[in-house]
Design a protein around this motif. Structure first.
Motif, short mmCIF file in Angstrom:
data_model
loop_
_atom_site.label_atom_id
_atom_site.label_comp_id
_atom_site.label_asym_id
_atom_site.label_seq_id
_atom_site.Cartn_x
_atom_site.Cartn_y
_atom_site.Cartn_z
N THR A 1 -40.20 81.10 34.11
CA THR A 1 -40.96 80.42 32.90
C THR A 1 -40.95 79.06 33.27
O THR A 1 -39.83 78.31 33.26
CB THR A 1 -40.56 80.91 31.48
N LEU A 2 -42.13 78.45 33.08
CA LEU A 2 -42.36 76.84 33.20
C LEU A 2 -42.85 76.59 32.00
O LEU A 2 -44.25 76.76 31.40
CB LEU A 2 -43.17 76.50 34.36
N THR A 3 -41.98 75.75 31.08
CA THR A 3 -42.55 75.42 29.46
C THR A 3 -43.35 74.10 29.66
O THR A 3 -43.64 73.47 30.74
CB THR A 3 -41.15 75.23 28.86
N ALA A 4 -43.87 73.90 28.76
CA ALA A 4 -44.74 72.61 28.47
C ALA A 4 -44.06 71.48 28.79
O ALA A 4 -44.66 70.49 29.03
CB ALA A 4 -45.41 72.66 27.20
N GLU A 5 -42.98 71.45 28.43
CA GLU A 5 -42.00 70.30 28.75
C GLU A 5 -41.49 70.30 30.18
O GLU A 5 -41.05 69.21 30.48
CB GLU A 5 -40.52 70.43 27.56
N ASP B 1 -46.94 77.52 30.82
CA ASP B 1 -47.73 77.02 29.68
C ASP B 1 -49.00 76.69 30.27
O ASP B 1 -48.99 75.82 31.47
CB ASP B 1 -46.95 75.84 28.83
N GLY B 2 -49.97 76.73 29.57
CA GLY B 2 -51.36 76.25 29.89
C GLY B 2 -51.37 74.52 29.91
O GLY B 2 -52.14 74.25 30.68
N MET C 1 -37.17 78.03 33.73
CA MET C 1 -36.14 79.21 33.07
C MET C 1 -36.36 80.42 33.90
O MET C 1 -37.51 80.85 34.08
CB MET C 1 -36.34 79.29 31.59
N ILE C 2 -35.14 81.21 34.35
CA ILE C 2 -35.20 82.46 34.90
C ILE C 2 -34.74 83.31 33.98
O ILE C 2 -33.44 82.96 33.22
CB ILE C 2 -34.19 82.38 36.27
N GLN C 3 -35.49 84.25 33.47
CA GLN C 3 -35.46 84.97 32.43
C GLN C 3 -35.22 84.21 31.21
O GLN C 3 -36.22 83.43 30.81
CB GLN C 3 -34.08 86.03 32.49
N THR D 1 -39.30 91.57 25.09
CA THR D 1 -40.04 90.56 26.12
C THR D 1 -39.02 89.34 26.33
O THR D 1 -38.21 89.11 25.57
CB THR D 1 -41.27 90.31 25.44
N VAL D 2 -39.46 88.77 27.39
CA VAL D 2 -38.73 87.53 27.59
C VAL D 2 -38.83 86.55 26.36
O VAL D 2 -40.12 86.26 26.15
CB VAL D 2 -39.05 86.89 29.05
N GLY D 3 -37.80 85.67 26.06
CA GLY D 3 -38.04 85.11 24.93
C GLY D 3 -38.03 83.59 24.71
O GLY D 3 -37.92 82.86 24.07
N VAL D 4 -38.90 83.01 25.80
CA VAL D 4 -39.07 81.75 26.17
C VAL D 4 -40.57 81.73 25.45
O VAL D 4 -41.60 82.05 26.12
CB VAL D 4 -39.06 81.22 27.54
#
Length: 157
Positions: free
Chosen positions: A78-82, A118-119, A86-88, A52-55
């Motif tokens: 992926t869009l992180t809380a910060e 992220d929520g 990230m792509i993959q 699975t994607v590791g972010v």
């Protein structure tokens, strides 16, 4: 490997010299097969969670059904809380996102992309990334969530 010889049992009434007639044993030794299968099972049990994607993000929970799978590995953004995009597993600056997505879109057969956010990320940031995905050539955007969230209907509460 697993073949052997079994002596004919019983006496047929005639005496013979030396060894009697023998026939091949029809049993297969499955121990090596079981050993190999157990090793493969352990390898897949260890490797499966790593595919699975590791972010790490805290996905919101919904009651939506899962999307059907494809033959091609899905592209995941992926869009992180910060606020990091990230792509993959590769971090991408927001200004470079559309150009990177266009380059990736030319190499892929599918226009499907999964967006993990992220929520805690504001809705406007998620919509900006979705707009960049669309400008980058990905029209089929799936939002990834965790299951088990509220159903928002009268039966589910």
């Amino acid at each position: 490997m697993g073949a052997g010889v079994v002596q004919k049992s019983g006496d047929s009434g005639r005496r013979r010299r030396g060894r009697g007639r023998s026939r091949p044993m029809a049993e297969i030794n499955v121990t090596p097969f079981v050993d190999v299968m157990l090793v493969l099972l352990i390898i897949f049990m260890v490797a499966a969670p790593l595919m699975t994607v590791g972010v790490p993000v805290q996905l919101p929970e919904t009651s939506a059904n899962a999307l059907p799978g494809e033959e091609e590995e899905p592209l995941t953004v992926t869009l992180t809380a910060e606020g990091v995009v990230m792509i993959q597993t590769t971090e991408v600056q927001r200004g470079e996102l559309v150009n990177r997505l266009r380059a990736i879109a030319t190499e892929r057969d599918s226009t499907r992309v999964f967006l993990r956010a992220d929520g805690a990320v504001p809705y406007s940031d998620v919509m900006q990334v979705m707009g960049a995905l669309n400008r980058g050539g990905f029209a089929n955007i799936g939002l990834v969530t965790d299951t088990g969230g509220p159903t928002l209907d009268e039966q589910g509460g």
